[in-house]
Scaffold this active site. Structure first.
Site, short mmCIF file in Angstrom:
data_model
loop_
_atom_site.label_atom_id
_atom_site.label_comp_id
_atom_site.label_asym_id
_atom_site.label_seq_id
_atom_site.Cartn_x
_atom_site.Cartn_y
_atom_site.Cartn_z
N SER A 162 0.85 -1.19 0.00
CA SER A 162 0.00 0.00 0.00
C SER A 162 0.87 1.23 0.00
CB SER A 162 -0.88 -0.01 1.26
OG SER A 162 -1.34 1.28 1.56
N SER A 209 -11.01 2.30 7.01
CA SER A 209 -10.97 0.84 7.22
C SER A 209 -12.02 0.13 6.37
CB SER A 209 -11.13 0.50 8.70
OG SER A 209 -12.31 1.06 9.23
N ASP A 216 -20.39 0.73 8.46
CA ASP A 216 -19.39 1.35 7.59
C ASP A 216 -19.28 0.61 6.27
OD1 ASP A 216 -19.10 2.78 9.87
OD2 ASP A 216 -17.01 2.19 10.27
P1 ADP Z 1 -10.90 5.01 10.20
O1 ADP Z 1 -11.62 3.83 9.68
O2 ADP Z 1 -11.75 5.94 10.98
O3 ADP Z 1 -10.13 5.75 9.14
P2 ADP Z 1 -9.52 2.96 11.66
O4 ADP Z 1 -8.58 2.99 12.79
O5 ADP Z 1 -10.77 2.18 11.78
O6 ADP Z 1 -9.82 4.47 11.24
O7 ADP Z 1 -8.77 2.36 10.38
C1 ADP Z 1 -7.53 2.93 9.98
C2 ADP Z 1 -6.54 1.83 9.69
O8 ADP Z 1 -6.93 1.10 8.51
C3 ADP Z 1 -5.15 2.35 9.39
O9 ADP Z 1 -4.42 2.57 10.57
C4 ADP Z 1 -4.59 1.20 8.55
O10 ADP Z 1 -4.15 0.14 9.40
C5 ADP Z 1 -5.80 0.71 7.77
N1 ADP Z 1 -5.87 1.38 6.46
C6 ADP Z 1 -6.82 2.24 6.03
N2 ADP Z 1 -6.57 2.66 4.78
C7 ADP Z 1 -5.44 2.06 4.38
C8 ADP Z 1 -4.62 2.08 3.18
N3 ADP Z 1 -4.96 2.82 2.14
N4 ADP Z 1 -3.52 1.32 3.16
C9 ADP Z 1 -3.17 0.56 4.22
N5 ADP Z 1 -3.87 0.50 5.37
C10 ADP Z 1 -4.99 1.23 5.47
MG MG Z 2 -12.62 2.37 10.91
#
Ligand code: ADP
Ligand code: MG
Length: 396
Positions: free
Chosen positions: A78, A141, A185
């Protein structure tokens, strides 16, 4: 009137995923899939009480480029963490998944619980990029889970419907990531439609599309990300869940979904003050979701401002999950011309939303920035979002 933006081909992200995929894996991907983040318009802490929520998919997306392999290896990278993670499908169990890759690899594992035969499936390569802000309450997420879910559903030819894919994403988040969330979500990310919200019944998981019409009414939804995150958020969430369960049990209900506004007088007599106020938030919030859906359909979005305001007051005073930064964001946005505003998400930090006449977006933005500076708070991040289509393959 400007046409609504189309997000069928998020061009910058596609170019970036295409280039990074080739650099990383020395092949071109078989295709691209994308999924949006989401914002919850109204219905907070109602999901785990079997109640109603009204989120919408937003015009910020996660894109995955993917290609099947001929062996059992999975390689995934990623822009967020370019080091590729490798695992064999033989080792794909929640206990082996850690960090960011637990989200996409958790989805591959969870598909095995919903019909994919992981004993014979071939592995894959995936590269992921996103413009959904991470950790801002816009569900990056669910975006990564849903993008990977639709990609594997196509490449592995599983034929699962979107409602099932939402449960796949939820299972991945519950078991592989270890976050005890519902499926709001993922449902928004998978079922969303442009210019509309997803009215979801969290008990039956039935959903309906509800047109929003913000832009036609001259409105913008402004996100005010306070960038505040309180350490007691996890404990606070667990405590609120426990109060809701205790309140429902004391009222003889399976869940607070089965308690109505008309039962609140009886609840006040039976419950201690704190539990009563927790219950009152959930019961009135469910009613506000129903009222918002009805108001959108009958009167249009200009009429929902008071419901957003009432939701914030209920979270601030009854559920006690707001913080000073969120209260300041909401109050300042309203004073500067927003027609309704509320904190959104689990609380103890995160973002507020302000439904704002288009012409007043600069004034509301400036007022919130000035108020935060005057209070000595770090500058919040303000931007508008539009309701967008849910996850799917990116047309070639
Ligand atoms: P939110 O869903 O509110 O943005 P969360 O803590 O539920 O916050 O999810 C965020 C986590 O999801 C990040 O810390 C990462 O581990 C994972 N994540 C989200 N988007 C990506 C991405 N584009 N690439 C890799 N990991 C991601
Ligand atoms: Mg989340």
């Amino acid at each position: 009137m400007t046409a609504s933006p189309s997000f069928d081909r998020p061009a910058d992200l596609l170019d970036s995923v295409d280039g990074c995929f080739q650099t990383r894996f020395n092949h071109t991907p078989a295709g691209f899939w994308s999924a949006p983040g989401r914002v919850n318009l109204i219905g907070e802490h109602t999901d785990y009480n079997d109640g109603y929520v009204l989120p919408f998919a937003i015009d910020r997306r996660t894109v995955v480029g993917m290609r099947l392999r001929e062996d059992r290896l999975v390689r995934i990278a990623s822009s967020f963490a370019e080091e590729a993670i490798e695992i064999s499908l033989d080792e794909l169990i929640p206990e082996n998944l850690h960090g960011w890759s637990a989200y996409p690899l958790g989805v591959a594992w969870a598909l095995g619980r919903f019909g994919a035969d992981l004993k014979v499936a071939v592995g894959f390569e995936a590269f992921i990029d996103s413009d959904v802000p991470i950790g801002a309450g816009l569900s990056s997420s669910a975006a990564i889970e849903s993008a990977v879910a639709v990609a594997l559903n196509d490449l592995w030819r599983l034929g699962l419907d979107r409602r099932t894919l939402a449960r796949v994403g939820q299972l991945a988040e519950n078991r592989a990531v270890g976050a005890p969330t519902g499926s709001m979500d993922q449902s928004a990310s998978l079922l969303g439609q442009a210019d509309a919200a997803v009215f979801l019944d969290c008990r039956s998981l039935d959903s309906e599309i509800v047109p929003l019409g913000f832009q036609a009414a001259g409105l913008e939804l402004l996100i005010i990300d306070t960038r505040v995150s309180h350490s007691h958020a996890t404990g606070g969430y667990a405590a609120r869940r426990a109060s809701c369960e205790a309140g429902a049990a004391m009222l003889g209900a399976t869940s607070l979904r089965d308690v109505g506004v008309g039962d609140l007088d009886r609840a006040r007599e039976l419950l201690d003050d704190e539990t009563f106020r927790r219950v009152r938030h959930v019961v009135t919030e469910d009613q506000r979701v129903l009222d918002t859906v009805r108001t959108l359909r009958e009167k249009g979005p200009i009429a929902i401002g008071a419901l957003l305001d009432a939701s914030h007051v209920s979270m601030r005073d009854d559920f006690e999950i707001s913080v000073a930064e969120l209260d300041l964001a909401v109050a300042t946005a309203r004073e500067a011309g927003a027609i309704g505003a509320r904190m959104t998400g689990g609380g103890f930090g995160g973002a507020a939303i302000a439904l704002t006449p288009q012409a007043l977006v600069p004034a509301v933005t400036a007022a919130v920035l000035a108020a935060f500076a005057a209070a000595g708070y770090a500058a919040p991040n303000l931007f508008t979002v539009h309701a967008a289509d849910g996850a799917g393959a990116v047309p070639a």
